[in-house]
Design an enzyme around this catalytic site. Structure first.
Site, PDB file in Angstrom:
ATOM      1  N   HIS A 184       0.978   9.387  -5.571  1.00 35.44           N
ATOM      2  CA  HIS A 184       2.426   9.213  -5.396  1.00 35.44           C
ATOM      3  C   HIS A 184       3.164  10.507  -5.761  1.00 35.44           C
ATOM      4  O   HIS A 184       4.078  10.932  -5.071  1.00 35.44           O
ATOM      5  CB  HIS A 184       2.974   8.114  -6.318  1.00 35.44           C
ATOM      6  CG  HIS A 184       2.493   6.720  -6.022  1.00 35.44           C
ATOM      7  ND1 HIS A 184       1.948   5.899  -6.987  1.00 35.44           N
ATOM      8  CD2 HIS A 184       2.524   5.998  -4.877  1.00 35.44           C
ATOM      9  CE1 HIS A 184       1.653   4.725  -6.437  1.00 35.44           C
ATOM     10  NE2 HIS A 184       1.985   4.762  -5.165  1.00 35.44           N
ATOM     11  N   LYS A 222       3.968  -9.061  -5.104  1.00 38.88           N
ATOM     12  CA  LYS A 222       2.757  -8.636  -5.812  1.00 38.88           C
ATOM     13  C   LYS A 222       2.896  -8.954  -7.296  1.00 38.88           C
ATOM     14  O   LYS A 222       3.991  -8.823  -7.858  1.00 38.88           O
ATOM     15  CB  LYS A 222       2.565  -7.119  -5.687  1.00 38.88           C
ATOM     16  CG  LYS A 222       2.150  -6.649  -4.323  1.00 38.88           C
ATOM     17  CD  LYS A 222       1.892  -5.141  -4.359  1.00 38.88           C
ATOM     18  CE  LYS A 222       1.596  -4.599  -2.978  1.00 38.88           C
ATOM     19  NZ  LYS A 222       1.530  -3.125  -2.970  1.00 38.88           N
ATOM     20  N   ARG A 248      -2.597   7.381   3.678  1.00 35.66           N
ATOM     21  CA  ARG A 248      -3.871   7.850   3.137  1.00 35.66           C
ATOM     22  C   ARG A 248      -4.960   7.859   4.190  1.00 35.66           C
ATOM     23  O   ARG A 248      -5.696   8.808   4.329  1.00 35.66           O
ATOM     24  CB  ARG A 248      -4.322   6.952   1.977  1.00 35.66           C
ATOM     25  CG  ARG A 248      -3.549   7.174   0.709  1.00 35.66           C
ATOM     26  CD  ARG A 248      -3.799   6.075  -0.257  1.00 35.66           C
ATOM     27  NE  ARG A 248      -3.401   4.805   0.340  1.00 35.66           N
ATOM     28  CZ  ARG A 248      -3.197   3.694  -0.331  1.00 35.66           C
ATOM     29  NH1 ARG A 248      -3.394   3.663  -1.627  1.00 35.66           N
ATOM     30  NH2 ARG A 248      -2.820   2.594   0.279  1.00 35.66           N
ATOM     31  N   SER A 275      -2.867   2.392  -6.710  1.00 36.40           N
ATOM     32  CA  SER A 275      -2.583   1.836  -8.033  1.00 36.40           C
ATOM     33  C   SER A 275      -3.584   0.720  -8.347  1.00 36.40           C
ATOM     34  O   SER A 275      -4.044   0.584  -9.482  1.00 36.40           O
ATOM     35  CB  SER A 275      -1.161   1.279  -8.073  1.00 36.40           C
ATOM     36  OG  SER A 275      -0.234   2.310  -7.852  1.00 36.40           O
TER      37      SER A 275
HETATM   38  O1  PNS Z   1       4.017   0.414  -2.695  1.00 32.03           O
HETATM   39  P1  PNS Z   1       4.073  -0.694  -1.683  1.00 32.03           P
HETATM   40  O2  PNS Z   1       3.822  -2.022  -2.378  1.00 32.03           O
HETATM   41  O3  PNS Z   1       3.160  -0.453  -0.529  1.00 32.03           O
HETATM   42  O4  PNS Z   1       5.593  -0.728  -1.109  1.00 32.03           O
HETATM   43  C1  PNS Z   1       5.988  -1.697  -0.173  1.00 32.03           C
HETATM   44  C2  PNS Z   1       7.516  -1.653   0.053  1.00 32.03           C
HETATM   45  C3  PNS Z   1       8.272  -1.763  -1.250  1.00 32.03           C
HETATM   46  C4  PNS Z   1       7.885  -0.369   0.728  1.00 32.03           C
HETATM   47  C5  PNS Z   1       7.861  -2.855   1.008  1.00 32.03           C
HETATM   48  O5  PNS Z   1       7.285  -4.017   0.510  1.00 32.03           O
HETATM   49  C6  PNS Z   1       9.366  -3.079   1.176  1.00 32.03           C
HETATM   50  O6  PNS Z   1      10.044  -2.281   1.763  1.00 32.03           O
HETATM   51  N1  PNS Z   1       9.865  -4.203   0.633  1.00 32.03           N
HETATM   52  C7  PNS Z   1      11.282  -4.557   0.675  1.00 32.03           C
HETATM   53  C8  PNS Z   1      11.538  -5.751   1.586  1.00 32.03           C
HETATM   54  C9  PNS Z   1      11.764  -5.323   3.019  1.00 32.03           C
HETATM   55  O7  PNS Z   1      12.631  -4.542   3.328  1.00 32.03           O
HETATM   56  N2  PNS Z   1      10.915  -5.839   3.919  1.00 32.03           N
HETATM   57  C10 PNS Z   1      11.016  -5.549   5.336  1.00 32.03           C
HETATM   58  C11 PNS Z   1      10.312  -4.248   5.681  1.00 32.03           C
HETATM   59  S1  PNS Z   1       9.055  -4.588   6.825  1.00 32.03           S
END
Ligand code: PNS
Length: 159
Positions: free
Chosen positions: A16, A40, A89, A127
């Site tokens: 990150h 999560k 990645r 993570s």
């Molecule tokens: O580190 P991660 O868990 O891969 O991050 C995922 C994240 C936070 C980017 C994604 O879950 C997110 O944007 N969540 C907010 C809800 C949202 O906007 N969902 C619609 C997008 S498809």
């Protein structure tokens, strides 16, 4: 460009941090945004994740750390961001990332998703992998910023 780099960051890894450093060179301002209402199950609460990120980003002058909940696109609009940064990645990340990028674009096509390919040395890192190795007694010091490493060892009772 004002960019937002969203994620769970549970906890922030060197992978990150590499993306943050590289994105901060492209963006005028980079907001690292920690998702609050994640489905999560997280090891660290949001305040802890934000604090760890602030510690590791403290020397990068155009980076701020914040928490958000709800839709990412609404958050991005509320802070005036014109780009969303995500790290890629491997091919395995692609489908999920592409779906998210397209959904976000449907919601607001003025906010671009920009993918930064990971540094090869961190391509195996996540993570989840770090937490699993740490819980099973393995060494994770080469995977995390030092401050985060200490917090993780404290959390799992190894320090
Ligand atoms: O580190 P991660 O868990 O891969 O991050 C995922 C994240 C936070 C980017 C994604 O879950 C997110 O944007 N969540 C907010 C809800 C949202 O906007 N969902 C619609 C997008 S498809």
């Amino acid at each position: 460009m004002i960019a937002v780099y969203p994620g769970s960051f549970d906890p922030v890894t060197l992978g990150h941090l590499d993306i943050i450093e590289r994105a901060s060179k492209i963006a005028r301002k980079l907001i690292v945004a920690v998702l609050t209402n994640s489905s999560k199950l997280c090891m660290f609460d949001v305040a802890e994740r934000v604090e760890m990120l602030r510690e590791v980003c403290k020397d990068i002058r155009n980076v701020e750390v914040a928490a958000f909940d709800g839709l990412l696109i609404s958050y991005a609009q509320s802070i005036g961001a014109n780009a969303i940064i995500r790290g890629l990645r491997a091919v395995t990340d692609f489908e999920y990332e592409f779906q998210m990028a397209l959904a976000n674009r449907m919601l607001d096509d003025s906010i671009e998703t920009l993918f930064i390919s990971t540094n090869a040395q961190y391509s195996y890192l996540s993570s989840s992998v770090v937490k699993e190795i740490a819980k099973l007694g393995g060494k994770v010091d080469a995977m995390l910023p030092e401050a985060t490493h200490i917090k993780l060892l404290q959390k799992i009772g190894r320090l």
